[in-house]
Write a protein that holds these residues in place. Structure first.
Motif, PDB file in Angstrom:
ATOM      1  N   ASP A   2     -12.881 -36.195  26.167  1.00 13.14           N
ATOM      2  CA  ASP A   2     -12.199 -35.166  25.381  1.00 13.14           C
ATOM      3  C   ASP A   2     -12.008 -33.888  26.203  1.00 13.14           C
ATOM      4  O   ASP A   2     -10.902 -33.351  26.301  1.00 13.14           O
ATOM      5  CB  ASP A   2     -12.997 -34.876  24.106  1.00 13.14           C
ATOM      6  CG  ASP A   2     -12.239 -34.053  23.090  1.00 13.14           C
ATOM      7  OD1 ASP A   2     -11.028 -34.294  22.890  1.00 13.14           O
ATOM      8  OD2 ASP A   2     -12.871 -33.177  22.465  1.00 13.14           O
ATOM      9  N   MET A   3     -13.075 -33.423  26.836  1.00 10.52           N
ATOM     10  CA  MET A   3     -13.008 -32.201  27.632  1.00 10.52           C
ATOM     11  C   MET A   3     -12.174 -32.425  28.901  1.00 10.52           C
ATOM     12  O   MET A   3     -11.408 -31.553  29.315  1.00 10.52           O
ATOM     13  CB  MET A   3     -14.410 -31.711  27.997  1.00 10.52           C
ATOM     14  CG  MET A   3     -15.295 -31.379  26.795  1.00 10.52           C
ATOM     15  SD  MET A   3     -14.544 -30.251  25.598  1.00 10.52           S
ATOM     16  CE  MET A   3     -14.445 -28.772  26.553  1.00 10.52           C
ATOM     17  N   THR A   4     -12.300 -33.592  29.499  1.00 13.87           N
ATOM     18  CA  THR A   4     -11.532 -33.916  30.702  1.00 13.87           C
ATOM     19  C   THR A   4     -10.031 -33.870  30.424  1.00 13.87           C
ATOM     20  O   THR A   4      -9.260 -33.325  31.224  1.00 13.87           O
ATOM     21  CB  THR A   4     -11.946 -35.313  31.217  1.00 13.87           C
ATOM     22  OG1 THR A   4     -13.296 -35.238  31.677  1.00 13.87           O
ATOM     23  CG2 THR A   4     -11.068 -35.791  32.343  1.00 13.87           C
ATOM     24  N   LEU A   5      -9.617 -34.426  29.303  1.00 14.05           N
ATOM     25  CA  LEU A   5      -8.185 -34.404  28.955  1.00 14.05           C
ATOM     26  C   LEU A   5      -7.700 -32.976  28.723  1.00 14.05           C
ATOM     27  O   LEU A   5      -6.576 -32.630  29.105  1.00 14.05           O
ATOM     28  CB  LEU A   5      -7.920 -35.277  27.729  1.00 14.05           C
ATOM     29  CG  LEU A   5      -8.092 -36.778  27.945  1.00 14.05           C
ATOM     30  CD1 LEU A   5      -7.942 -37.528  26.622  1.00 14.05           C
ATOM     31  CD2 LEU A   5      -7.114 -37.309  28.989  1.00 14.05           C
ATOM     32  N   LYS A   6      -8.530 -32.145  28.120  1.00 17.69           N
ATOM     33  CA  LYS A   6      -8.156 -30.743  27.888  1.00 17.69           C
ATOM     34  C   LYS A   6      -8.022 -29.992  29.213  1.00 17.69           C
ATOM     35  O   LYS A   6      -7.080 -29.213  29.397  1.00 17.69           O
ATOM     36  CB  LYS A   6      -9.172 -30.064  26.966  1.00 17.69           C
ATOM     37  CG  LYS A   6      -9.115 -30.569  25.546  1.00 17.69           C
ATOM     38  CD  LYS A   6     -10.224 -29.992  24.690  1.00 17.69           C
ATOM     39  CE  LYS A   6     -10.153 -30.578  23.285  1.00 17.69           C
ATOM     40  NZ  LYS A   6     -11.272 -30.131  22.450  1.00 17.69           N
ATOM     41  N   VAL A   7      -8.960 -30.201  30.122  1.00 17.05           N
ATOM     42  CA  VAL A   7      -8.896 -29.544  31.436  1.00 17.05           C
ATOM     43  C   VAL A   7      -7.664 -30.026  32.198  1.00 17.05           C
ATOM     44  O   VAL A   7      -6.939 -29.227  32.798  1.00 17.05           O
ATOM     45  CB  VAL A   7     -10.192 -29.781  32.240  1.00 17.05           C
ATOM     46  CG1 VAL A   7     -10.021 -29.354  33.693  1.00 17.05           C
ATOM     47  CG2 VAL A   7     -11.361 -29.040  31.608  1.00 17.05           C
ATOM     48  N   THR A   8      -7.410 -31.328  32.168  1.00 15.34           N
ATOM     49  CA  THR A   8      -6.245 -31.886  32.877  1.00 15.34           C
ATOM     50  C   THR A   8      -4.948 -31.304  32.328  1.00 15.34           C
ATOM     51  O   THR A   8      -4.058 -30.925  33.103  1.00 15.34           O
ATOM     52  CB  THR A   8      -6.246 -33.423  32.775  1.00 15.34           C
ATOM     53  OG1 THR A   8      -7.479 -33.920  33.313  1.00 15.34           O
ATOM     54  CG2 THR A   8      -5.077 -34.024  33.537  1.00 15.34           C
ATOM     55  N   ALA A   9      -4.832 -31.205  31.011  1.00 14.71           N
ATOM     56  CA  ALA A   9      -3.626 -30.626  30.397  1.00 14.71           C
ATOM     57  C   ALA A   9      -3.464 -29.169  30.826  1.00 14.71           C
ATOM     58  O   ALA A   9      -2.351 -28.724  31.146  1.00 14.71           O
ATOM     59  CB  ALA A   9      -3.693 -30.739  28.877  1.00 14.71           C
ATOM     60  N   SER A  10      -4.555 -28.419  30.855  1.00 12.17           N
ATOM     61  CA  SER A  10      -4.491 -27.012  31.292  1.00 12.17           C
ATOM     62  C   SER A  10      -4.103 -26.903  32.755  1.00 12.17           C
ATOM     63  O   SER A  10      -3.332 -26.020  33.139  1.00 12.17           O
ATOM     64  CB  SER A  10      -5.835 -26.318  31.071  1.00 12.17           C
ATOM     65  OG  SER A  10      -6.050 -26.085  29.712  1.00 12.17           O
ATOM     66  N   ARG A  27      -2.237 -28.981  34.424  1.00  8.61           N
ATOM     67  CA  ARG A  27      -0.809 -29.296  34.532  1.00  8.61           C
ATOM     68  C   ARG A  27       0.041 -28.087  34.125  1.00  8.61           C
ATOM     69  O   ARG A  27       1.021 -27.760  34.798  1.00  8.61           O
ATOM     70  CB  ARG A  27      -0.475 -30.511  33.670  1.00  8.61           C
ATOM     71  CG  ARG A  27      -1.103 -31.793  34.217  1.00  8.61           C
ATOM     72  CD  ARG A  27      -0.915 -32.967  33.308  1.00  8.61           C
ATOM     73  NE  ARG A  27       0.417 -33.530  33.519  1.00  8.61           N
ATOM     74  CZ  ARG A  27       0.856 -34.602  32.906  1.00  8.61           C
ATOM     75  NH1 ARG A  27       0.101 -35.218  32.012  1.00  8.61           N
ATOM     76  NH2 ARG A  27       2.057 -35.074  33.162  1.00  8.61           N
ATOM     77  N   LYS A  28      -0.344 -27.418  33.046  1.00  5.45           N
ATOM     78  CA  LYS A  28       0.404 -26.240  32.592  1.00  5.45           C
ATOM     79  C   LYS A  28       0.305 -25.107  33.608  1.00  5.45           C
ATOM     80  O   LYS A  28       1.301 -24.444  33.905  1.00  5.45           O
ATOM     81  CB  LYS A  28      -0.112 -25.772  31.228  1.00  5.45           C
ATOM     82  CG  LYS A  28       0.288 -26.673  30.092  1.00  5.45           C
ATOM     83  CD  LYS A  28      -0.302 -26.211  28.778  1.00  5.45           C
ATOM     84  CE  LYS A  28      -0.069 -27.239  27.692  1.00  5.45           C
ATOM     85  NZ  LYS A  28      -0.858 -26.972  26.495  1.00  5.45           N
ATOM     86  N   VAL A  36      -3.098 -33.177  40.858  1.00  8.34           N
ATOM     87  CA  VAL A  36      -3.552 -32.475  39.651  1.00  8.34           C
ATOM     88  C   VAL A  36      -4.217 -33.474  38.703  1.00  8.34           C
ATOM     89  O   VAL A  36      -5.301 -33.218  38.174  1.00  8.34           O
ATOM     90  CB  VAL A  36      -2.379 -31.737  38.963  1.00  8.34           C
ATOM     91  CG1 VAL A  36      -2.798 -31.197  37.599  1.00  8.34           C
ATOM     92  CG2 VAL A  36      -1.857 -30.611  39.844  1.00  8.34           C
ATOM     93  N   LEU A  37      -3.561 -34.607  38.506  1.00  4.85           N
ATOM     94  CA  LEU A  37      -4.115 -35.628  37.606  1.00  4.85           C
ATOM     95  C   LEU A  37      -5.439 -36.182  38.132  1.00  4.85           C
ATOM     96  O   LEU A  37      -6.416 -36.293  37.380  1.00  4.85           O
ATOM     97  CB  LEU A  37      -3.126 -36.773  37.417  1.00  4.85           C
ATOM     98  CG  LEU A  37      -1.924 -36.507  36.531  1.00  4.85           C
ATOM     99  CD1 LEU A  37      -0.981 -37.699  36.533  1.00  4.85           C
ATOM    100  CD2 LEU A  37      -2.352 -36.167  35.117  1.00  4.85           C
TER     101      LEU A  37
END
Length: 189
Positions: free
Chosen positions: A61-69, A71-72, A86-87
């Motif tokens: 859950d936290m990993t996906l949030k960090v990855t999305a941030s 990318r932005k 980045v991914l």
């Protein structure tokens, strides 16, 4: 403060994580996911309730949030860091929190006192060989033969922060990828 997520969200997060990993078209990453999958999907991010990700599935859950941030930030800052880097860094920077090939790093807390008084839902597995999260994550990646660029390696190595003694050497010379990861972690955590 952490709020548990339901089993459907754990499964949804895993499917998203796995689909992002499949973009690499890397048999070594596939093997790692096959080997660590269930443990990785259920691993908490942190042991105490006042910390983000202190729940089953918290790591992904936290990993996906960090990855999305990441990318932005990469896009908004026009950093021109290749998306695969980045991914890879976003998805794997906290991999070491899972433990090693046989043992989980976080175990469910069996002491009612620790759970009730300290909010410690998980405890550290004392039988694990001592190793920092970043170091263990890099070891796992090399164990599965997952190649990293120099900047990817540095970003994962420094993911614990420059406040750590072993990371101070890098102060003032961090790569853009390391800076993006650090900023994303600050935003999310």
């Amino acid at each position: 403060m952490s709020t548990p997520i339901d089993p459907e969200k754990i499964e949804s997060n895993w499917n998203t994580f796995e689909s992002l990993c499949k973009r690499f078209n890397d048999r070594n990453i596939d093997t790692m996911l096959e080997t660590l999958g269930q443990r990785l999907a259920e691993c908490p991010f942190a042991p105490r309730t006042e910390q983000p990700g202190c729940y089953t599935g918290g790591l992904i859950d936290m990993t996906l949030k960090v990855t999305a941030s990441m990318r932005k930030l990469n896009e908004n800052l026009d950093s021109k860091i290749p998306t695969p880097s980045v991914l890879k860094v976003g998805l794997f920077h906290d991999l070491g929190k899972i433990g090693d090939l046989e043992q989980a790093h976080f175990l469910e807390q069996d002491s009612d006192w620790h759970r009730e008084k300290l909010g410690q839902l998980y405890k550290y597995n004392e039988s694990m060989p001592k190793m920092g999260y970043a170091h263990r994550g890099l070891w796992l990646l090399q164990h599965f033969g997952i190649a990293l660029s120099r900047d990817e390696w540095e970003a994962i190595y420094l993911s614990g922060g420059l406040h750590l003694e072993e990371n101070r050497f890098y102060a003032g010379s961090k790569s853009s990828l390391t800076k993006i990861l650090s900023a994303a972690r600050t935003l999310v955590l």
